[in-house]
Design a protein around this motif. Structure first.
Motif, PDB file in Angstrom:
ATOM      1  N   GLN A 170       0.387  -1.466  -0.043  1.00 31.77           N
ATOM      2  CA  GLN A 170       0.433  -0.182   0.163  1.00 31.77           C
ATOM      3  C   GLN A 170       0.747   1.477  -0.140  1.00 31.77           C
ATOM      4  O   GLN A 170      -0.144   2.352  -0.465  1.00 31.77           O
ATOM      5  N   ALA A 193       0.965   1.301  -3.933  1.00 34.06           N
ATOM      6  CA  ALA A 193      -0.113   1.493  -4.691  1.00 34.06           C
ATOM      7  C   ALA A 193      -0.895   1.688  -3.685  1.00 34.06           C
ATOM      8  O   ALA A 193      -0.753   0.206  -3.029  1.00 34.06           O
ATOM      9  N   PRO A 194      -2.354   1.951  -3.816  1.00 31.04           N
ATOM     10  CA  PRO A 194      -3.651   1.360  -3.100  1.00 31.04           C
ATOM     11  C   PRO A 194      -3.780  -0.208  -3.857  1.00 31.04           C
ATOM     12  O   PRO A 194      -3.604  -0.503  -5.636  1.00 31.04           O
ATOM     13  N   SER A 217      -9.253  -0.485  -5.132  1.00 35.12           N
ATOM     14  CA  SER A 217      -9.602   0.694  -6.227  1.00 35.12           C
ATOM     15  C   SER A 217     -10.631   0.261  -6.970  1.00 35.12           C
ATOM     16  O   SER A 217     -10.922  -0.205  -7.006  1.00 35.12           O
ATOM     17  N   THR A 244     -11.015   7.488  -9.572  1.00 35.92           N
ATOM     18  CA  THR A 244     -10.920   6.659  -9.015  1.00 35.92           C
ATOM     19  C   THR A 244     -10.477   6.800  -8.342  1.00 35.92           C
ATOM     20  O   THR A 244      -9.739   8.394  -7.215  1.00 35.92           O
ATOM     21  N   TRP A 245     -11.290   6.028  -7.185  1.00 35.05           N
ATOM     22  CA  TRP A 245     -11.024   5.702  -5.840  1.00 35.05           C
ATOM     23  C   TRP A 245      -9.944   5.119  -5.000  1.00 35.05           C
ATOM     24  O   TRP A 245     -10.140   3.915  -5.255  1.00 35.05           O
ATOM     25  N   GLN A 246      -8.425   5.085  -4.006  1.00 33.83           N
ATOM     26  CA  GLN A 246      -7.933   4.232  -3.254  1.00 33.83           C
ATOM     27  C   GLN A 246      -8.781   4.317  -2.480  1.00 33.83           C
ATOM     28  O   GLN A 246      -9.195   4.780  -1.218  1.00 33.83           O
ATOM     29  N   ARG A 292      -8.174   2.074   1.287  1.00 33.30           N
ATOM     30  CA  ARG A 292      -7.383   0.509   2.083  1.00 33.30           C
ATOM     31  C   ARG A 292      -7.836   0.631   3.330  1.00 33.30           C
ATOM     32  O   ARG A 292      -9.032   0.543   3.391  1.00 33.30           O
TER      33      ARG A 292
END
Length: 942
Positions: free
Chosen positions: A62, A65-66, A69, A269-271, A273
């Motif tokens: 993470q 990169a996520p 997504s 784009t939504w990340q 977590r």
């Protein structure tokens, strides 16, 4: 006088026998207590280490990169005029997790949103310098980048653009220089038209609000975002020339303004977590199921109908019509890879656990044998008085079973108290119950064998000796067959709960071989001893040969204990040495920095106390000069031989490169004369004779053929040289490799798909500090470079949860096996001391002196010490070689290949010396006790 009832007599007998057997019952209780405590503590501890290892991998991934997504493209042409509400669309991101089902969904949160436009053509201004075939501009809204930027002029792009002004864009220093613009300049951009809606491409004007430079970070934030700092250049696909590709940052409402100008919607784009605190492994497994259904759940909840323009599903997010939502799940593949690694760690752990269980069972057997030996006279007397076999067995069980059950309960309670909570592992009551039951059932079985009525011999029945020999042969063949079958199964399908016992079978096979060789070797010793002057040596060797079958259990315990400890030391030493190799492979030198694209580093002649070596990686298509065969793709690595030799003087690769790629014949290599090159074996196999050519096009120049002249083939050891670690990490597996001189970087055009690796070696302790190495690497390759320091990488590998858990497990089981083996040995020596003392006492009545009696005790136990030492070392060294295909330790070390097995010789010598000293100490103790006996005691024993 009235006699007490039978029940009272039985209780009194049980109490009296319990007091007499208290030491041996304490031994049984100790074994059961420790094993049941392990059943409660070990699974929870191992689960915590697995959680730690998974969290480390998730956090590292993470950071780059996520792992999860969501992305979609808004439909801006559903209204007239086209419109887009970017703020509402991005703010709707947190509501998208409502479609995740199950309690694990609470662990997933939306950390941010962004949007990106596809490449658009820059119409004006024209970049200065050589003419480009095209200039492509990408626009991104990336709020998380603001903390990593420093504006040298102007300001960041506004999220709320003033009315009547064009959308604002920010560019890096290198991009602004390449375009010939500055803060306040205007850019005219042509976007791609939307089919079915527009007949001509829309145009828009952008205002350069500021120029920034990026700030170096310790994490991998800039991984994949290198074009925000450095423009890239690549050959045009449909025409001659070079394309200049740049990227800029825009504000929040830039998409709203561009939509009003007729530009299609960007990709939002939504990340997401995943917070895997606590029982990370259980949470990740619970999350993978909902993630696999996440896309379908989003479509069902948010999508209805079909978009008339794109013919895709029509969805609504935050009140804005959008296309279908795409879920990118990288957590499930990461968990799959981790599960494979975890299974390998569990397989290695079963070897140690099964060995400990075997040693503990042998200890229990010896303790029960000694207990029955001490009660042999009473058992015979009770048998003569008419007691049945069942009564005697139940009497023994009535004495021992309460102790075993209480010890099991106390051990389970202690293990629960010590076990960590909140992990993916949980105490296992079934193994604890099986351990307690096995110990409890061993006592009645052995008691029954000791007190049962002997079978009456038939008329044609063979002698007892022949029967015993036949049973021994059958047992040996059975064990050897089972060991062979177990090894074959272990090699073919890997370890599991059952096949983890194969090392125990190997140990038993080694013991059987030793027992077969034991008397033969002693007979060889007897021959010179028989001809010698004294009788002590002959009698000691004769007694040892006579008692060889009776010492089989003690020999098994010693060999298995030593073998387990040597095997654990070998695994620990191999992993420890492999970690150093893995860290060196990951960094190449004291540190390494990797930048996307074949960039030219900043030159600085300051003396920093650090040597550097630069490597450029290109991906090219080669054509064989001999037969014209096309080989694609091929990784070409351009290096400076002198730099490699300076940072790694002892490296075999550096020596080969310096010897083959330099010299008078290769002094002024050029495109026509051919660049001297070293080939990987697979590339040499495709073109066994002749060189290679590659068509290259530099900006502003005509295409030309670059010739590579092979001067040698790289060996397997050279391909695994740490100097190639960082650069080969950027190359797909199976890609042919070619190494040439740094002249290739002068002759080949820059390649955005390539990479640049800088290796750093500190010459002073101060220069070797991680902060100093990072600062130097960032100064040379820029702040966007991905920097790895060997000391930090080594520390990360050593603190990995799986590695630490495996090391702790092997250390714990080895210590417990050693203690259990020590207890079994003491009990076995106590059990057999009567026969040795009787022999010594008989000889003392014939005039044997005290010193000679001590030597006799020593000689009777010396063969057992030597045999156990030889068997333990042989087992510890033989097991890993037999299971070499199963014993894959590469996942724990991070190196390029399976680490070589390294025996911990210091531990081996210490273990052998300890066991030998223990047996010799027992011999000395028996000798001292024998010398203190009076004449009456000696005559009674004789």
């Amino acid at each position: 006088m009235r006699r007490p009832p039978g029940a009272a007599v039985t209780r009194r007998l049980i109490r009296r026998e319990s007091r007499g057997d208290l030491p041996l019952l304490a031994c049984l209780a100790a074994v059961v207590l420790v094993l049941t405590a392990l059943c409660a503590w070990a699974p929870a501890f191992a689960g915590g280490q697995e959680d730690r290892a998974l969290r480390q991998r998730v956090e590292a991934s993470q950071a780059q990169a996520p792992l999860i997504s969501l992305s979609t493209t808004p439909q801006v042409f559903t209204t007239v005029p086209p419109a887009l509400d970017t703020a509402a669309l991005l703010d709707a991101g947190p509501t998208l997790t409502e479609q995740l089902t199950g309690p694990a969904a609470r662990r997933v949160t939306v950390t941010g949103g962004s949007y990106d436009y596809e490449q658009a053509s820059l119409i004006s201004p024209r970049p200065p310098g050589p003419a480009y075939a095209a200039t492509q501009l990408s626009l991104s809204h990336l709020p998380s980048a603001r903390a990593h930027l420093h504006y040298v002029s102007g300001r960041p792009p506004a999220d709320r653009t003033p009315l009547g002004t064009p959308p604002q864009v920010a560019l890096s220093q290198a991009t602004a220089r390449a375009l010939g613009v500055r803060a306040g300049s205007r850019l005219t951009v042509q976007f791609t038209k939307t089919l079915g809606v527009q007949s001509a491409p829309p145009h828009a004007t952008l205002l350069v609000s500021g120029v920034y430079r990026i700030i170096a970070t310790r994490d991998d934030f800039w991984s994949g975002l290198e074009t925000l700092d450095q423009p890239s250049r690549y050959p045009a696909e449909r025409s001659a020339g070079t394309v200049l590709a740049v990227r800029g940052l825009v504000g929040l409402d830039a998409a709203d303004l561009l939509a009003g100008a007729g530009v299609g919607g960007p990709r939002f784009t939504w990340q997401l977590r995943a917070d895997l605190s606590g029982a990370a492994l259980d949470q990740a497994r619970a999350l993978t199921g909902p993630l696999s259904q996440y896309g379908a759940a989003l479509d069902e909840a948010l999508c209805q109908g079909v978009d008339p323009i794109t013919s895709d599903l029509s969805c609504h997010v935050g009140g804005q019509p959008t296309g279908p939502l795409l879920v990118i799940d990288s957590l499930t593949p990461l968990l799959t890879a981790f599960t494979a690694q975890d299974q390998q760690a569990r397989g290695l752990a079963t070897f140690a656990v099964d060995a400990l269980a075997a040693v503990a069972l042998a200890t229990v057997t010896v303790a029960i044998r000694l207990l029955l030996r001490r009660r042999q006279a009473q058992l015979r007397l009770q048998r003569a008085r008419g007691a049945s076999t069942v009564r005697l067995v139940l009497l023994r069980c009535a004495v021992a079973w309460p102790v075993v059950v209480i010890a099991g309960l106390l051990g389970w309670a202690a293990g629960l108290a010590l076990a960590p909570t909140g992990t993916s592992g949980s105490p296992q009551p079934m193994p604890a119950a099986l351990v307690t039951s096995a110990v409890a059932l061993t006592l009645p079985v052995m008691t029954w064998l000791a007190v049962r009525e002997p079978r009456r011999p038939g008329r044609l029945r063979r002698s007892r000796r022949n029967i015993a020999l036949g049973r021994r042969v059958v047992l040996e063949l059975t064990v050897l067959t089972a060991t062979t079958a177990g090894l074959v199964a272990l090699r073919s399908q890997g370890p599991d709960g059952i096949l983890g016992a194969v090392p125990v079978l190997v140990a038993l096979s080694v013991v059987l071989v030793l027992l077969r060789c034991y008397p033969f070797v002693l007979r060889l010793v007897l021959r010179p001893a028989r001809r010698g002057r004294g009788t002590v040596g002959f009698i000691g060797a004769a007694r040892a040969a006579h008692d060889a079958p009776a010492t089989g259990l003690a020999l098994f315990v010693l060999v298995l204990t030593l073998g387990t400890a040597v095997f654990g030391g070998l695994v620990h030493r191999t992993i420890d040495d492999g970690l150093a190799t893995g860290a060196a492979w990951s960094t190449g030198a004291d540190a390494s920095a990797t930048a996307a694209g074949t960039v030219t580093p900043a030159s600085d002649s300051r003396a920093t106390g650090t040597r550097t070596a630069l490597q450029h990686r290109y991906t090219v298509d080669l054509t064989g000069q001999a037969d014209g065969a096309e080989i694609s793709p091929v990784a070409v690595i351009a290096v400076d031989p002198g730099q490699l030799a300076a940072i790694a003087p002892k490296s075999p690769l550096a020596a080969t490169v310096l010897a083959r790629l330099t010299g008078p014949a290769n002094a002024r290599a050029g495109a026509n004369s051919g660049l001297p090159s070293l080939l990987s074996p697979d590339l040499r196999a495709r073109e066994r004779a002749g060189g290679f050519t590659s068509r290259v096009v530099r900006a502003g120049q005509r295409p030309r053929d670059l010739v590579f002249r092979p001067v040698g083939t790289l060996s397997a050891a050279e391909l695994r040289d740490p100097l190639l670690g960082p650069v080969t990490a950027q190359i797909a597996a199976g890609t042919p490799l070619l190494i040439t001189t740094s002249d290739a970087a002068r002759l080949m055009p820059p390649q955005s798909s390539g990479s640049t690796v800088l290796l750093l070696k500190a010459e002073t302790p101060a220069a070797g500090e991680p902060a100093t190495l990072r600062a130097e690497a960032s100064r040379v390759l820029g702040p966007q470079a991905r920097i790895r320091v060997r000391s930090e990488t080594s520390s990360a590998l050593r603190t990995d949860g799986l590695t630490r858990g495996l090391g702790t497990l092997y250390a714990t089981t080895s210590i417990l096996a050693a203690l259990s083996g020590l207890l079994a040995l003491v009990l076995e020596l106590t059990l057999t001391s009567h026969e040795r003392s009787r022999t010594t006492s008989f000889l003392r009545t014939l005039g044997l002196g005290g010193t000679a009696a001590g030597a006799l005790h020593f000689l009777q136990l010396l063969p057992l010490a030597l045999a156990s030492a030889v068997g333990g070392i042989l087992l510890g060294l033989l097991e890993p070689r037999l299971m070499a295909q199963t014993l894959d330790l590469r996942q724990f070390t991070g190196g390029p290949a399976q680490p070589a097995l390294h025996t911990d010789f210091s531990l081996t010598v210490a273990l052998v010396a300890g066991v030998t000293a223990l047996i010799l100490a027992a011999a000395v103790t028996e000798a001292v006790l024998a010398r203190r006996r009076g004449l009456g005691a000696v005559l009674r024993l004789a």
